[in-house]
Design a protein around this motif. Structure first.
Motif, mmCIF file in Angstrom:
data_model
loop_
_atom_site.group_PDB
_atom_site.id
_atom_site.type_symbol
_atom_site.label_atom_id
_atom_site.label_comp_id
_atom_site.label_asym_id
_atom_site.label_seq_id
_atom_site.Cartn_x
_atom_site.Cartn_y
_atom_site.Cartn_z
ATOM 1 N N PRO A 128 0.861 -1.157 0.004
ATOM 2 C CA PRO A 128 -0.024 -0.044 -0.002
ATOM 3 C C PRO A 128 0.652 1.222 -0.002
ATOM 4 C CG PRO A 128 -0.872 -1.543 1.488
ATOM 5 C CD PRO A 128 0.138 -2.138 0.990
ATOM 6 N N PHE A 129 1.909 1.332 0.476
ATOM 7 C CA PHE A 129 2.693 2.518 0.780
ATOM 8 C C PHE A 129 3.045 2.863 -0.963
ATOM 9 C CE2 PHE A 129 7.411 4.338 0.210
ATOM 10 C CZ PHE A 129 7.007 5.384 1.135
ATOM 11 N N PHE A 130 3.409 1.956 -1.740
ATOM 12 C CA PHE A 130 3.744 2.314 -2.978
ATOM 13 C C PHE A 130 2.488 2.512 -3.906
ATOM 14 C CE2 PHE A 130 7.322 -0.259 -1.816
ATOM 15 C CZ PHE A 130 8.459 0.512 -2.122
ATOM 16 N N PHE A 131 1.421 1.977 -3.463
ATOM 17 C CA PHE A 131 0.328 2.265 -4.283
ATOM 18 C C PHE A 131 -0.256 3.621 -3.873
ATOM 19 C CE2 PHE A 131 -4.438 2.263 -3.903
ATOM 20 C CZ PHE A 131 -4.762 1.896 -5.115
ATOM 21 N N ASP A 132 -0.140 3.994 -2.721
ATOM 22 C CA ASP A 132 -0.606 5.393 -2.311
ATOM 23 C C ASP A 132 0.195 6.553 -2.915
ATOM 24 O OD1 ASP A 132 -2.488 4.181 -0.744
ATOM 25 O OD2 ASP A 132 -1.432 4.258 1.114
ATOM 26 N N TRP A 133 1.477 6.227 -3.069
ATOM 27 C CA TRP A 133 2.335 7.540 -3.252
ATOM 28 C C TRP A 133 2.832 7.441 -4.811
ATOM 29 C CZ3 TRP A 133 3.055 11.405 -0.482
ATOM 30 C CH2 TRP A 133 2.733 11.483 0.836
ATOM 31 N N PHE A 134 2.103 6.461 -5.518
ATOM 32 C CA PHE A 134 2.591 6.153 -6.783
ATOM 33 C C PHE A 134 2.189 7.808 -7.694
ATOM 34 C CE2 PHE A 134 1.877 4.463 -11.238
ATOM 35 C CZ PHE A 134 3.113 3.824 -11.280
ATOM 36 N N CYS A 135 3.423 7.941 -8.375
ATOM 37 C CA CYS A 135 3.551 9.321 -9.171
ATOM 38 C C CYS A 135 3.782 10.539 -8.179
ATOM 39 C CB CYS A 135 2.617 9.432 -10.178
ATOM 40 S SG CYS A 135 2.880 8.149 -11.766
ATOM 41 N N GLY A 136 4.002 10.235 -6.892
ATOM 42 C CA GLY A 136 4.482 11.295 -5.764
ATOM 43 C C GLY A 136 3.047 12.236 -5.710
#
Length: 471
Positions: free
Chosen positions: A375-383
């Motif tokens: 979820p960390f990478f999902f939430d912050w995808f494309c900044g």
């Protein structure tokens, strides 16, 4: 059989001769129930037009493909297993079935098996694969491909109708035969066997074969063994960095489980991290944590050292050491790229990129039990900070532990932000692959022969692959 114009057989390995493999016969299974065929992978090698009956004939009974190997070959190799040398290895429940060219990319690819019967290298094993093991490999390979990790692809899974006894899971259990499509099955241990036998000539043969088949750009290298090692070091650094960015723990990083082309394959007790934990292990028998998540780069480098040791029979020590010493820098560079890839960001400069990557790992640590890896990478995808703060973990991201990450992130530009328009990113949660779900998928099959949940999961993984579009 109906093959397309993109089917191009190129069976090269068998030309190496009896020092490298043994012709074997596949098992005669009581049943051949087709459970999964990967038509997307099949299309890359011109086999997508096979009927189900033809598919089973080739990948359940292993009738030769046209113009390909006339018989399966059990490959010979040695290896270090948990750092203890084992000269009694080799393909004990699998074989190389065919080699062909990939459409477009022109890479040489292997079709190889797992669970296809006993070979001269089976020792006391039955040469079989549990159906659960086959299912787990499909899930691992599919999820890793979606997350941008170089991996073999699960090509076919056929249930074979035998009841298998296993010591580490409920028995008797159902059986299967898996076929995987991979760039190579030349293991570090393939070189180790020839070095153990003091066959410098055959080490040289392997070097030439690997360059000709997999690294043609090295054909004119002045020192071919050193050039090959440099290439394998680079490929391995890339592989391990992608594992780390995916939160993947292979579980058994023995030297016979690493191939020269730098692909992940042969999935046994794998896991994806539930949360950031460098000490997390995948194998219940890894009591010392040798192959824990945080030690995977170390394990890969140790295996590269064993490969380099084999090449001392045909190359100068100093040049090989210099090639090995390139791993640290290559791994750091690849980890930086892999983490930026997962975050959907364009790189700036090396220092700024490293600062952000380090801040991301600190943020994952700061999230503790409240923050799962994926979820960390999902939430912050494309900044996209607004999206992250508006999501189900927004209150956590507003904490002080994420301040440094958010501050540094503000200086980065998104890479292909149009990907956020995919429907997957409109939902609150990403596609994950945690062990409880894997067990639940197997339970549905085991208890009720219900393949619906597994097929639905694989469809969602494919949707995620398309959404992430990590290449």
């Amino acid at each position: 059989m109906p093959v397309s114009s993109s089917y191009r057989p190129d069976p090269r390995f068998m030309a190496l001769g009896p020092e490298f493999s043994d012709p074997v016969e596949p098992a005669d299974f009581p049943k051949t129930l087709l459970r999964r065929r990967n038509d997307r992978a099949a299309a890359t090698v011109g086999l997508e037009a096979l009927t189900d009956a033809e598919w089973v004939a080739h990948f359940g009974r292993f009738e030769p493909l046209p113009g390909n190997q006339p018989r399966p070959l059990a490959m010979r190799y040695h290896g270090h297993q948990f750092r203890s040398y084992n000269p009694d290895l080799g393909d004990g429940r699998g074989f190389l079935f065919a080699q062909l060219r990939e459409a477009g990319a022109d890479r040489l690819l292997d079709l190889a098996t797992k669970g296809s019967g006993q070979t001269p290298w089976s020792r006391q094993g039955d040469g079989r694969l549990t159906l659960k093991g086959g299912m787990r490999e499909i899930l691992a390979a599919g999820m890793l491909e979606a997350l941008g990790v170089p991996t073999s692809r699960a090509f076919s899974l056929i249930e074979t109708g035998e009841q298998l006894a296993r010591n580490d899971e409920p028995s008797p259990t159902r059986s299967s035969v898996l076929v995987r499509l991979s760039h190579s099955h030349i293991r570090f241990g393939t070189f180790q066997r020839q070095a153990y036998l003091d066959r410098a000539d055959n080490v040289g043969v392997l070097v030439d074969h690997c360059i000709d088949a997999y690294f043609p750009e090295l054909a004119g290298a002045a020192d071919r063994p050193v050039a090959l090692l440099e290439a394998v070091v680079a490929r391995t650094a890339r592989l391990v960095s992608r594992w780390m960015a995916a939160g993947f723990v292979h579980g058994v990083l023995n030297s016979d489980n690493m191939v020269v082309t730098g692909e992940s394959f042969d999935y046994g007790p794998w896991r994806f991290l539930p949360r950031n934990d460098p000490n997390f292990t995948a194998a219940y028998f890894d009591h010392s944590g040798l192959y824990s998540f945080g030690r995977q780069p170390e394990a890969a480098f140790w295996n590269l050292q064993q490969l380099a040791g084999c090449l001392t029979l045909v190359a100068e020590h100093e040049a090989l050491i210099a090639a090995l010493n390139g791993f640290g820098v290559a791994y750091r560079d690849e980890l930086r790229r892999s983490m930026l890839m997962r975050l959907g960001l364009r790189g700036r400069d090396a220092d700024a990129d490293v600062d952000l990557v380090n801040a991301a790992f600190r943020a994952l640590q700061a999230g503790g039990d409240r923050l799962r890896w994926e979820p960390f990478f999902f939430d912050w995808f494309c900044g996209d900070e607004r999206r992250a703060l508006a999501g189900p973990r927004g209150d956590l991201y507003a904490d002080e532990g994420f301040a440094d990450f958010r501050r540094l992130l503000a200086d980065f530009e998104p890479h292909r932000p149009e990907r956020l328009e995919h429907d997957m990113f409109a939902g609150p949660e990403p596609e994950e692959m945690l062990i409880d779900e894997v067990e639940a998928l197997w339970s549905a099959i085991d208890a009720d022969d219900d393949w619906g949940p597994l097929n639905a999961k694989l469809d969602r993984i494919e949707t995620a692959r398309q959404a992430w579009d990590l290449g």
